[in-house]
Design a protein around this motif. Structure first.
Motif, mmCIF file in Angstrom:
data_model
loop_
_atom_site.group_PDB
_atom_site.id
_atom_site.type_symbol
_atom_site.label_atom_id
_atom_site.label_comp_id
_atom_site.label_asym_id
_atom_site.label_seq_id
_atom_site.Cartn_x
_atom_site.Cartn_y
_atom_site.Cartn_z
ATOM 1 N N HIS A 1 130.248 0.478 -63.739
ATOM 2 C CA HIS A 1 130.341 -0.893 -63.242
ATOM 3 C C HIS A 1 129.040 -1.305 -62.546
ATOM 4 C CE1 HIS A 1 132.489 -3.790 -60.206
ATOM 5 N NE2 HIS A 1 131.905 -4.472 -61.174
ATOM 6 N N ILE B 1 134.153 -3.182 -68.677
ATOM 7 C CA ILE B 1 133.938 -3.205 -67.227
ATOM 8 C C ILE B 1 134.886 -4.154 -66.507
ATOM 9 C CG2 ILE B 1 132.218 -3.721 -65.431
ATOM 10 C CD1 ILE B 1 131.654 -1.159 -66.990
ATOM 11 N N TRP C 1 134.039 -14.225 -64.230
ATOM 12 C CA TRP C 1 133.593 -13.180 -65.162
ATOM 13 C C TRP C 1 133.054 -13.759 -66.474
ATOM 14 C CZ3 TRP C 1 131.933 -8.674 -64.124
ATOM 15 C CH2 TRP C 1 131.866 -7.652 -65.079
ATOM 16 N N GLU D 1 137.214 -3.401 -63.477
ATOM 17 C CA GLU D 1 136.566 -2.992 -62.229
ATOM 18 C C GLU D 1 136.230 -4.188 -61.345
ATOM 19 O OE1 GLU D 1 136.178 -0.066 -60.965
ATOM 20 O OE2 GLU D 1 136.799 1.146 -62.685
ATOM 21 N N ASN D 2 136.055 -5.349 -61.953
ATOM 22 C CA ASN D 2 135.616 -6.504 -61.164
ATOM 23 C C ASN D 2 136.734 -7.511 -60.912
ATOM 24 O OD1 ASN D 2 132.690 -6.942 -60.256
ATOM 25 N ND2 ASN D 2 133.349 -9.040 -60.649
ATOM 26 N N ARG E 1 133.916 5.094 -64.652
ATOM 27 C CA ARG E 1 133.729 3.660 -64.880
ATOM 28 C C ARG E 1 133.291 2.925 -63.620
ATOM 29 N NH1 ARG E 1 138.781 1.101 -67.446
ATOM 30 N NH2 ARG E 1 139.501 1.323 -65.287
ATOM 31 N N GLN E 2 133.584 3.452 -62.437
ATOM 32 C CA GLN E 2 133.123 2.801 -61.211
ATOM 33 C C GLN E 2 131.593 2.805 -61.139
ATOM 34 O OE1 GLN E 2 135.260 4.824 -58.044
ATOM 35 N NE2 GLN E 2 136.937 3.344 -58.120
#
Length: 366
Positions: A195, A155, A313, A158-159, A191-192
């Motif tokens: 997420h 993930i 993260w 995405e962040n 994947r969005q």
């Protein structure tokens, strides 16, 4: 009702016994302070420039006391618990006649007392429907890879811009998920949505004792056409939230909606169930929901926040992993049972394992 004192493995937790209907106190200051110090986490805007998640709710944030079950509701619960306790296998996908495999410990741990009650409430106390939906959720979790595919590494990309943030708690001690569509950094893909599911799972990891729901804070400021979700993505998210995370959304605050987003909401409104609609708040001051000391300045709060993926993260995932490990340890030491109490698993004071609890606590309606 009498409550057993916590087992020895819950050392470091206050043993003060709350009365029926009282809000559950979170972990004692010593336990929280040790975790906070080990991960270097802030608590509020008073910590200055913030780059990592807050470690806990403010002392003033309290979950709304949970109303107790009626005798009829307790019997419904006991019936569902008996049925689910007999499960041995689960379909690996939602496809018709899908292959089955053994129920895992992670899945047994998922089936807490409160989980069963969430599905009963979502189905208006229909045991057959609740059982079917629970089985479907376990199959969906396997197929979607909630506990396998959706890792921090998968993930992470995405962040990278901080378009979603888990930061702080609202006034009812719900963990908050911020969404900033203007920070979109990837092309449309599965994947969005993964997420969002990943972040929802982390919100659940960070729930304090006495709280089952979460808060979404969606700020469309500076969002351009094309940066938001597609209709297909929105419908998929609604399907996932309404079918596989029932009773998990406590409040959703949506602000700074441009005209094209208003049109988008009108298009997806028919797919939003009535209960979810009641939880939506449009263009309200977010500080009415979240204390300013844990609300980002961009959203009307006092928190000076700077997103650095290399700091935020790892800190988020270390905090969530720490909470999951503690949760699992309590579950295993209490006997690894289906129907365990989430307050106990989250370290609530004097909240012993399920076998020590009376089934019927009062006749106050939920």
């Amino acid at each position: 009702m009498s409550r057993a004192t916590p087992p020895e493995h819950a050392a470091g937790i206050s043993t003060e016994v709350p009365q029926n209907g009282d809000s559950v106190t979170v972990e004692d200051a010593t336990s929280v302070s040790k975790r906070q110090q080990s991960l270097g986490l802030p608590v509020s805007s008073e910590d200055g420039l913030v780059k990592k998640p807050f470690s806990r709710p403010l002392d003033s944030a309290k979950p709304t006391p949970v109303l107790q079950l009626t005798k009829e509701q307790s019997l419904k619960y006991e019936g569902l618990l008996e049925k689910i306790s007999s499960w041995r296998q689960v379909p690996d996908t939602l496809a018709k006649n899908a292959a089955k495999s053994e129920l895992t410990d992670t899945e047994r741990m998922f089936l807490t007392r409160e989980c069963l009650l969430r599905y009963l409430r979502a189905t208006k106390w229909n045991n057959v429907e609740a059982e079917t939906r629970l089985m479907n959720t376990l199959s969906w979790r396997r197929e979607y890879g909630v506990d396998t595919k959706l890792t921090p590494e998968h993930i992470s990309i995405e962040n990278e811009t901080g378009k979603q943030l888990i930061m702080g708690y609202d006034k009812d001690a719900r963990p908050c998920l911020y969404m900033f569509p203007d920070k979109q950094n990837t092309e449309k893909s599965d994947r969005q949505v993964e997420h969002l599911v990943f972040m929802l799972e982390r919100l659940i990891d960070l729930l304090p004792p006495g709280q089952e729901t979460t808060t979404f804070l969606i700020n469309f400021a500076e969002t351009k056409s094309g940066q938001g979700a597609t209709i297909a993505q929105a419908r998929l998210v609604l399907y996932i939230l309404q079918n596989h995370y029932p009773e998990r959304l406590g409040r959703a605050c949506v602000t700074n909606l441009p005209f094209f987003i208003w049109g988008f909401f009108k298009l997806i409104t028919p797919f939003i169930d009535p209960i979810t609609k009641q939880k939506l708040r449009f263009n309200e001051e977010m500080s009415t929901t979240v204390p300013k000391e844990q609300l980002l300045k961009r959203n009307g709060g006092s928190v000076d926040f700077e997103y650095d993926h290399s700091e935020y993260w790892p800190a988020l995932n270390q905090l969530a992993e720490s909470r999951r490990n503690e949760y699992r340890s309590r579950w295993e030491q209490a006997g690894s049972k289906i129907g365990e109490h989430e307050d106990y698993l989250r370290g609530a004071p004097s909240s012993g394992p399920a076998e020590s609890k009376a089934t019927v606590e009062s006749e106050t309606k939920v």
